[in-house]
Design a protein around this motif. Structure first.
Motif, mmCIF file in Angstrom:
data_model
loop_
_atom_site.group_PDB
_atom_site.id
_atom_site.type_symbol
_atom_site.label_atom_id
_atom_site.label_comp_id
_atom_site.label_asym_id
_atom_site.label_seq_id
_atom_site.Cartn_x
_atom_site.Cartn_y
_atom_site.Cartn_z
ATOM 1 N N ARG A 110 0.852 -1.200 0.000
ATOM 2 C CA ARG A 110 0.000 0.000 0.000
ATOM 3 C C ARG A 110 0.879 1.238 0.000
ATOM 4 O O ARG A 110 1.679 1.439 0.909
ATOM 5 C CB ARG A 110 -0.871 0.050 1.262
ATOM 6 C CG ARG A 110 -1.993 -0.956 1.303
ATOM 7 C CD ARG A 110 -2.943 -0.640 2.459
ATOM 8 N NE ARG A 110 -2.195 -0.459 3.689
ATOM 9 C CZ ARG A 110 -2.006 -1.402 4.600
ATOM 10 N NH1 ARG A 110 -2.529 -2.588 4.430
ATOM 11 N NH2 ARG A 110 -1.312 -1.171 5.671
ATOM 12 N N ARG A 135 -5.725 -0.569 -6.319
ATOM 13 C CA ARG A 135 -5.754 -1.412 -5.115
ATOM 14 C C ARG A 135 -4.532 -1.200 -4.228
ATOM 15 O O ARG A 135 -4.550 -1.550 -3.053
ATOM 16 C CB ARG A 135 -5.892 -2.872 -5.495
ATOM 17 C CG ARG A 135 -4.639 -3.479 -6.084
ATOM 18 C CD ARG A 135 -4.869 -4.926 -6.453
ATOM 19 N NE ARG A 135 -5.914 -5.016 -7.472
ATOM 20 C CZ ARG A 135 -6.586 -6.132 -7.751
ATOM 21 N NH1 ARG A 135 -6.299 -7.240 -7.089
ATOM 22 N NH2 ARG A 135 -7.494 -6.144 -8.686
ATOM 23 N N HIS E 126 -6.379 -9.524 0.896
ATOM 24 C CA HIS E 126 -6.132 -10.192 -0.383
ATOM 25 C C HIS E 126 -7.118 -11.340 -0.606
ATOM 26 O O HIS E 126 -7.619 -11.536 -1.712
ATOM 27 C CB HIS E 126 -4.687 -10.690 -0.442
ATOM 28 C CG HIS E 126 -3.682 -9.608 -0.670
ATOM 29 N ND1 HIS E 126 -2.330 -9.820 -0.654
ATOM 30 C CD2 HIS E 126 -3.850 -8.286 -0.930
ATOM 31 C CE1 HIS E 126 -1.700 -8.679 -0.889
ATOM 32 N NE2 HIS E 126 -2.603 -7.741 -1.054
ATOM 33 N N GLU E 129 -10.577 -10.114 -1.667
ATOM 34 C CA GLU E 129 -10.593 -9.733 -3.073
ATOM 35 C C GLU E 129 -10.636 -10.964 -3.973
ATOM 36 O O GLU E 129 -11.406 -11.028 -4.930
ATOM 37 C CB GLU E 129 -9.330 -8.935 -3.387
ATOM 38 C CG GLU E 129 -9.626 -7.607 -4.022
ATOM 39 C CD GLU E 129 -8.381 -6.792 -4.146
ATOM 40 O OE1 GLU E 129 -7.492 -7.183 -4.938
ATOM 41 O OE2 GLU E 129 -8.266 -5.760 -3.457
#
Lengths: 243, 243, 243, 243, 243, 243
Positions: A110, A135, E126, E129
């Motif tokens: 991130r 993302r 993760h 998703e």
């Protein structure tokens, strides 16, 4: 190899700084040509400025191709005219926003972007989406610093950028930072030491990506969407830009 | 109300046709001003052409604002310079690709775009994604017809467009068709009769959307990303474009 | 042209207000028929209310088709029964949520929805996703105002709506506002003046979109997913609804 | 535990078959109540049929709640009225499309849906997206078999379904198959043996999911979006449906 | 039927607790085998721990297959090695994160995950998703409780988990909660009573899903991506793991 | 700088070829250490092989860190253990699939992957999605060549790869090609000359990205998700892998 780093605005002082940042990371065999158009906006702070900077930037791409450079960097965080520049060039053309975002995604799940005016946040947001980086991009923060203020030694710009970076780490859980303006190209190492997370400047990132692609013998694919422009004669004042 | 329909290329003949298509759907109280820049590409068939058409198009937006028009249509299927034009304008600015795609999504779950050169497909694909229309757009088909060939009565362009539309219906299960070039603005009604599905021309769709927004008292939001450009003096030949 | 605006709940007073809002934006040649079912929920505040309002709403669509109207508006912000209504109609059928969201996306990169009860937020969120508008919709805020309270002059509903709109601008960076209930159809112009950003009412937006589509000769595609319902005889009390 | 399996159409013969399929997989302590509304469409083949089936289906949910059942299955592949039914119920409510898709995603990275009429494919496609299953669903294939033809022993429906399943495996690389109609609930085991891939019937899948949730002490969350409907009195003929 | 529940870490005490949680929800005819590898990490708190736990976990899957179990549960919230385990197994293999997320999405539009260390949040994100559950998962909150602290009666872990759950309900509008660690498998019923929303433990959810799939005669599809591993001889110490 | 290129399988011959490919593109000051684990699968052709290769690969990352290398490449197209390796390393760790995909997206809007066994396609597809590259990746094609067959001079592997590349260009409109196996690292230049589009080998791409990041002073962010593993003692045979 020779890489042309194009500052799409007309501020020569910023071009020099961008050139310095490019040379600071360039490999031993790389020559950096830092250029800017003679005509156009002195700073790019919105979609209109971007649009008006593109023709001059594209003329520089064309000049560079004539001069046989191996690749180009578009040194404005909105990556203005990127696809058009790729049509003109044989070698790679890399925008500094895409370079910084891709690089950041390789070292941190991130990252946050810290940019100049609030109104340019939407540009960075659209790019993140377009590049598949949404993302990874956990925040886009503005400092409300005008682009040319970055050049002014009397400004408290540096302190405000640092504060916004810190907020991104603490509030948005950013694990790496992307600086959202070519005018911040001198800051990353000092900021990184201070903040304890990787700080990425797009100018350096783009130079390294051009070097990488050229080093692998790769250029822009001319086999489809990015083939050279269809030959035609432009009308009037723009005749000289005819592809 | 007065709506300025801007053909971003310099082909006056195409501007006339676009103006006719606009007037054919405009409401009784609407005056259509069909214009094109004097300088630039005579047709737009790629990213480079697009980029070079934008400054002239933006100048026209600026002129229209001075003349007090109520809104603008950008009559090229790539919607070039749309965000920049919105910065300049007080009223609504609508691109013909976005207009056609939005309208199509209201009358059919899946539409196809039939466009000109294969190389422009990527432009339409990017727009569909950007506008949130990718889930409705089941295919983008090229006819390999050059833009200006659409004007040539000797061409078999019409037959090739029809064939591609039919393929979209049969192979891609398209339930409506979007014509991907302002130069096709005269075709939709006849095509629709022949094919039995709605056929949408972006010029008409954009004119109706501008009329709709103006009729509701709505213009471009100036409260953030699309605020008027920051005032500054552009350098050199582009000085006259300074915001 | 004649447009039937269907209030899917049974509150005639709200139907009148919706009709007024529709007429306030309708073009000179447009006749507005504001109707509501005789049977069903007096207000729609959740999925169950929605489901129970749909058969009466569809009967009105059917009646309108018999009477030869040119298109329909479904005047409830959840767009209940939209796909079913499109199967029944030859002309366009537009929901007020989709109308408002599409229109908002044309004049601002980011809009917020301000709605009634908290529990209806999920409905708006699902619609935004379904319509491809999630990237534009930066917030959905509830006022906890019951639908019928909007009709009550003694209520402080107006003040609470304004406060929530202001919060959307300041905290969510909304650049335009969508009012999430047909019962708010009289507010947009005054609110817009007060807040300095465009405020969009779905009833008006939907009327303009129907006018636009009809004006272009376009109706619902009957070539696939939205073909007329398969003829069959329904059982029991619902026999009169047989397609 | 008692699970109510609701066939939302009025065909009692299909209800019996659905009940049999449910009982075939139900655990030892599970009692299956297979019901259908008295009023409404005899088969569901589009959005209009769906909408008209929902009030009768919801009445059955309400009846079941009164009778103290532990959970409900909505046995139509469009999952009509699912969110509304969840508002009414304390226990879990599962649609057969969501059940089959979730289950399929647990045993194969890519599954295909084989359904009845071509026009219902869009319904399955929308559900796959809504449930987050679009990435797993590699194809939705129609057999053009009318729902009630599935009941007809003289029909070649079985052979056509098998052929379409085979095409999904060979052409779409499906690794599991989902049967897209409650009327196919008797086929999965035989088909699976024949085709060599898992074949999933939604009725069975939904029954097992209700059993699972009830077995874990879990019901529909009443803490927000799916709280019981707001109490109010419905008007006219629908008064009896008042929440 | 026999279900093997594999705790991929080596803490036998936690394996016992997981086995108890599994047995608490298992159906009457289900036998639970709770096992853990002899070699590897005593707790899993990051990607490295996960990677090192996988070979031992896969050996257990292999052993279970030899012993003829009907299906497997991987009882660690990161679902480590799930796809590899599916290659090895004939029956279903379910991870507790996927089980909990799928189940939660069936009873609430928005759920939150409450997990252990902050650094494991990215793993859950993760997975959400990857499973198509990101739209349902409104928050992932960490308690900064080390996995093995959950076993310590003197710890205030329970109070901190409750506080974080409450924050998810109040601040993130979660309508159901998923507990993000196999070590929390004993908490859901008490927490649910206290908080008034469904609380889901992945171990129980996974056991019920294996029971459901086996009960329907379904196992992992061996027809493509998850076919048995290609036979080959591994080198050195890993020879015994050769497929 | 020193870069460790890790072939996660145990085939020394392939490690040599990978090392050669890495050295062919490495910059003048770069030393390449090509290594492979002693224990594990001799080739990686599925999820199980991947999982079993990871511990040996991670041990090599650890060894490299001890030896002070500046960064690592994981030279298997599934990028096995990438996140775990990043936890262990201070410098950058790049997988060859991510490297090739990111690089391809910079020179062509649409690239195709040409890989070995059909069953590995799902691995590449999941990676493309995870990296945000799904929109650029227009096809993943398998050649059904076993990994070690690439080493066999008698095989027609080269011809089959070329054929599949050509199909990707002609049928999928790929504008650049990514070779989906480290064992193809010697092919790109010759293939590119033959096919007229850029052909990208992940080994070279990853080496250049590590050089780029190290050249900019950037390593893996240790500030959150990728912090060094939590110290703990692993049990049994895996004790030597304790972090």
């Amino acid at each position: 190899m020779r890489i042309q780093v194009i500052n799409p605005n007309t501020s020569a002082h910023m071009t020099d700084a961008i050139g310095d940042a490019a040379r600071a990371v360039a490999g031993p065999g790389t020559e950096i040509l830092a250029v800017n158009p003679a005509d156009g906006p002195p700073s790019i702070e919105g979609h209109y400025d971007e649009a008006m900077a593109v023709p001059g930037m594209l003329a520089k791409v064309h000049d560079g191709e004539q001069a046989g450079v191996d690749g180009h960097v578009i040194a404005c965080f909105g990556d203005p005219g990127l696809m058009a520049a790729r049509e003109v060039a044989a070698g790679p053309v890399i925008g500094i926003a895409e370079a910084a975002m891709h690089m950041a995604s390789l070292i941190a799940p991130r990252f946050a972007v810290v940019t100049t005016l609030d109104r340019t946040r939407i540009i960075a947001a659209h790019l993140a989406e377009q590049y598949g980086m949404a993302r990874h991009c956990c925040a886009i923060r503005a400092t409300e610093i005008a682009v040319l203020e970055l050049d002014d030694p009397a400004s408290d710009a540096r302190a405000r950028i640092t504060a916004e970076c810190r907020a991104a780490i603490e509030q948005d859980r950013a694990e790496a930072l992307v600086l959202g303006c070519a005018g911040m190209a001198d800051l990353p190492r000092a900021l990184s030491d201070e903040l304890g997370v990787p700080v990425i400047d797009g100018v350096g990132a783009a130079v390294k990506l051009v070097e990488s692609l050229v080093g692998m013998g790769l250029g822009t694919s001319k086999a489809g969407d990015l083939a050279y422009p269809v030959a035609k004669t432009y009308t009037g004042d723009l005749g000289r830009f005819s592809p």
